[in-house]
Write a protein that holds these residues in place. Structure first.
Motif, PDB file in Angstrom:
ATOM      1  N   SER A   1      89.418 -49.273  27.771  1.00 18.20           N
ATOM      2  CA  SER A   1      90.340 -49.396  26.636  1.00 18.20           C
ATOM      3  C   SER A   1      90.203 -48.215  25.691  1.00 18.20           C
ATOM      4  O   SER A   1      91.204 -47.656  25.221  1.00 18.20           O
ATOM      5  N   VAL A   2      88.971 -47.808  25.418  1.00 17.06           N
ATOM      6  CA  VAL A   2      88.745 -46.651  24.539  1.00 17.06           C
ATOM      7  C   VAL A   2      89.277 -45.380  25.205  1.00 17.06           C
ATOM      8  O   VAL A   2      89.912 -44.543  24.560  1.00 17.06           O
ATOM      9  N   LEU A   3      89.043 -45.233  26.498  1.00 20.40           N
ATOM     10  CA  LEU A   3      89.567 -44.077  27.228  1.00 20.40           C
ATOM     11  C   LEU A   3      91.091 -44.042  27.170  1.00 20.40           C
ATOM     12  O   LEU A   3      91.696 -42.982  26.961  1.00 20.40           O
ATOM     13  N   THR A   4      91.718 -45.189  27.321  1.00 19.08           N
ATOM     14  CA  THR A   4      93.175 -45.263  27.226  1.00 19.08           C
ATOM     15  C   THR A   4      93.636 -44.849  25.839  1.00 19.08           C
ATOM     16  O   THR A   4      94.624 -44.120  25.701  1.00 19.08           O
ATOM     17  N   GLY A   5      92.931 -45.295  24.809  1.00 18.11           N
ATOM     18  CA  GLY A   5      93.267 -44.884  23.443  1.00 18.11           C
ATOM     19  C   GLY A   5      93.151 -43.385  23.245  1.00 18.11           C
ATOM     20  O   GLY A   5      94.003 -42.750  22.608  1.00 18.11           O
ATOM     21  N   LEU A   6      92.091 -42.797  23.799  1.00 22.88           N
ATOM     22  CA  LEU A   6      91.936 -41.337  23.715  1.00 22.88           C
ATOM     23  C   LEU A   6      93.087 -40.617  24.422  1.00 22.88           C
ATOM     24  O   LEU A   6      93.598 -39.610  23.925  1.00 22.88           O
ATOM     25  N   LEU A   7      93.489 -41.134  25.571  1.00 19.95           N
ATOM     26  CA  LEU A   7      94.598 -40.518  26.311  1.00 19.95           C
ATOM     27  C   LEU A   7      95.915 -40.630  25.550  1.00 19.95           C
ATOM     28  O   LEU A   7      96.704 -39.687  25.527  1.00 19.95           O
ATOM     29  N   ILE A   8      96.147 -41.771  24.921  1.00 23.34           N
ATOM     30  CA  ILE A   8      97.374 -41.939  24.140  1.00 23.34           C
ATOM     31  C   ILE A   8      97.346 -41.006  22.932  1.00 23.34           C
ATOM     32  O   ILE A   8      98.360 -40.388  22.584  1.00 23.34           O
ATOM     33  N   GLY A   9      96.181 -40.879  22.292  1.00 25.65           N
ATOM     34  CA  GLY A   9      96.053 -39.934  21.180  1.00 25.65           C
ATOM     35  C   GLY A   9      96.294 -38.505  21.628  1.00 25.65           C
ATOM     36  O   GLY A   9      96.976 -37.730  20.945  1.00 25.65           O
ATOM     37  N   ALA A  10      95.751 -38.127  22.786  1.00 25.67           N
ATOM     38  CA  ALA A  10      95.962 -36.772  23.313  1.00 25.67           C
ATOM     39  C   ALA A  10      97.431 -36.559  23.677  1.00 25.67           C
ATOM     40  O   ALA A  10      97.977 -35.469  23.453  1.00 25.67           O
ATOM     41  N   ALA A  11      98.066 -37.584  24.231  1.00 27.15           N
ATOM     42  CA  ALA A  11      99.488 -37.462  24.577  1.00 27.15           C
ATOM     43  C   ALA A  11     100.332 -37.290  23.318  1.00 27.15           C
ATOM     44  O   ALA A  11     101.276 -36.504  23.289  1.00 27.15           O
ATOM     45  N   THR A  12      99.978 -37.999  22.260  1.00 26.42           N
ATOM     46  CA  THR A  12     100.702 -37.871  20.998  1.00 26.42           C
ATOM     47  C   THR A  12     100.476 -36.496  20.383  1.00 26.42           C
ATOM     48  O   THR A  12     101.380 -35.913  19.783  1.00 26.42           O
ATOM     49  N   ALA A  13      99.269 -35.945  20.547  1.00 25.39           N
ATOM     50  CA  ALA A  13      98.999 -34.586  20.056  1.00 25.39           C
ATOM     51  C   ALA A  13      99.727 -33.547  20.902  1.00 25.39           C
ATOM     52  O   ALA A  13     100.059 -32.474  20.412  1.00 25.39           O
ATOM     53  N   THR A  14      99.983 -33.862  22.156  1.00 20.57           N
ATOM     54  CA  THR A  14     100.720 -32.944  23.023  1.00 20.57           C
ATOM     55  C   THR A  14     102.186 -32.895  22.613  1.00 20.57           C
ATOM     56  O   THR A  14     102.775 -31.837  22.481  1.00 20.57           O
ATOM     57  N   LYS A  15     102.763 -34.047  22.416  1.00 26.42           N
ATOM     58  CA  LYS A  15     104.161 -34.162  21.993  1.00 26.42           C
ATOM     59  C   LYS A  15     104.287 -35.517  21.315  1.00 26.42           C
ATOM     60  O   LYS A  15     103.786 -36.506  21.828  1.00 26.42           O
ATOM     61  N   ALA A  16     104.936 -35.552  20.174  1.00 25.40           N
ATOM     62  CA  ALA A  16     104.981 -36.771  19.363  1.00 25.40           C
ATOM     63  C   ALA A  16     105.508 -37.976  20.129  1.00 25.40           C
ATOM     64  O   ALA A  16     105.116 -39.110  19.855  1.00 25.40           O
ATOM     65  N   SER A  17     106.359 -37.761  21.101  1.00 26.65           N
ATOM     66  CA  SER A  17     106.909 -38.885  21.863  1.00 26.65           C
ATOM     67  C   SER A  17     105.865 -39.534  22.777  1.00 26.65           C
ATOM     68  O   SER A  17     106.116 -40.584  23.358  1.00 26.65           O
ATOM     69  N   GLY A  18     104.659 -38.949  22.892  1.00 23.52           N
ATOM     70  CA  GLY A  18     103.595 -39.531  23.704  1.00 23.52           C
ATOM     71  C   GLY A  18     103.093 -40.859  23.166  1.00 23.52           C
ATOM     72  O   GLY A  18     102.434 -41.615  23.890  1.00 23.52           O
ATOM     73  N   ILE A  19     103.426 -41.180  21.915  1.00 25.17           N
ATOM     74  CA  ILE A  19     102.997 -42.445  21.323  1.00 25.17           C
ATOM     75  C   ILE A  19     103.592 -43.640  22.082  1.00 25.17           C
ATOM     76  O   ILE A  19     103.027 -44.732  22.062  1.00 25.17           O
TER      77      ILE A  19
END
Length: 173
Positions: free
Chosen positions: A119-137
């Motif tokens: 779950s924490v890893l998934t959160g980190l990936l979602i945060g990284a995706a959002t930092a890559t492009k805002a639509s990653g949220i």
């Protein structure tokens, strides 16, 4: 590397990662055109997506489904279009496949510690995706659906899901 400014998108992670790779390549003494390097970086992320998605299809549905998945993914023009303009979409696509892989791991029977970790890893990936492009949220929908399924099917306790969800949100931020 021309960073530029685009008021509609946030490409911080993509630009930072590409600049770091370009710097490392130049420190190694390799002379390469920046445009070619950006195309190569996009190709790398797309190839990683292809491999992981095919592996995930094997795990879920077998080799025939994996072959179909690989064929469909190979026909998608996203990588060519995104790499041509050095857009972050191939990195974002790889992060999407990683989030799907984490979702698959969440659904497999495991102890609470493993569930918290994924779950924490998934959160980190979602945060990284959002930092890559805002639509990653938008990738946050995947763990929400998994948590809802696990709660309704009584496979995980409410307390476990609450703690895992809290860890996911904290890691995302």
């Amino acid at each position: 590397l021309n960073v530029g400014y685009d008021k509609h998108y946030n490409f911080a992670a993509h630009i930072s990662l590409s600049a770091e790779i370009a710097s490392t390549v130049k420190q190694l003494g390799i002379e390469i055109n920046t445009t070619v390097l950006l195309h190569t970086i996009a190709l790398f992320w797309d190839f990683c997506s292809f491999l992981l998605l095919t592996y995930l299809a094997i795990l879920i549905a077998g080799k025939r489904a994996a072959l179909t998945t690989a064929l469909c993914y190979a026909l998608l023009p996203l990588a060519v279009q995104s790499s041509h303009y050095a857009r972050p979409d191939t990195l974002l696509g790889f992060q999407a496949v990683l989030v799907l892989f984490c979702a698959y791991c969440m659904l497999r029977p495991q102890n609470s510690r493993g569930f918290y970790s994924i779950s924490v890893l998934t959160g980190l990936l979602i945060g990284a995706a959002t930092a890559t492009k805002a639509s990653g949220i938008i990738y946050g929908i995947v763990p929400m659906a998994i948590f809802s399924y696990l709660l309704v099917s009584c496979q995980q306790s409410f307390k476990t899901l609450l703690l895992a969800g809290s860890g996911l949100l904290l890691a995302c931020v």
